[in-house]
Design a protein around this motif. Structure first.
Motif: not given
Length: 173
Positions: A155-160, A165-171
């Motif tokens: 969703n947001c491209g963040a590294q987790n 996801c630490e930023y948007c909460g996506s699984p």
């Protein structure tokens, strides 16, 4: 030696895959022709050891150790293997297994329990390649390591690193 169903004696039912304590068990058996490059196979075997009580007083005091001691003694017997006998032929060699049990290194421990084995009966035997088991375990470990590595959120491209996801909460995908 055949077990006589007319005479009632104590019997230890065993399954090589489950120790008497409930833990996962395992027997190995040597083979003359290597299987997947290994000189032994994993053995799945079920059966009984009939025994007589030779010392009731001692047996009452330490009788709870009988199943585990017999299991370990059988494990030793199968690890040595019946000389020249293929694993599929084991049921035809109950007398040999019995003699090996009576002469094994755990024989004094068995006698100290106040019992004497009188017969071994094999119900079923099958084998499994140890290499295949090893490869499957290695693949599971690699898959678990891959699951714990970093991932990019779709969703947001963040590294987790976690499951979300630490930023948007996506699984994690």
């Amino acid at each position: 030696m055949k077990m006589d169903k007319e005479v009632r004696m104590p019997v230890f039912d065993f399954n090589s895959d489950i120790e008497p304590s409930g833990k996962k068990g395992s027997f190995t058996y040597p083979v003359s022709v290597p299987v997947d490059g290994l000189p032994f196979v994993k053995l799945h075997v079920t059966g009984q050891v009939a025994y007589e009580i030779t010392d009731p007083m001692r047996n009452n005091a330490v009788g709870a150790r009988i199943p585990q001691t017999l299991y370990l003694a059988l494990k030793e017997v199968f690890l040595k293997g019946v000389p020249g006998v293929d694993p599929r032929e084991i049921p035809m060699h109950e007398a040999d297994l019995f003699n090996m049990l009576r002469q094994g290194t755990l024989s004094p421990m068995i006698e100290n329990l106040g019992i004497r084995p009188v017969a071994v009966k094999i119900n079923s035997v099958s084998t499994e390649s140890m290499m295949r088991l090893f490869m499957e375990a290695q693949q599971r470990a690699q898959a678990q390591q891959a699951d714990t590595g970093p991932w990019s959120c779709p969703n947001c491209g963040a590294q987790n690193k976690g499951r979300f996801c630490e930023y948007c909460g996506s699984p994690k995908p």
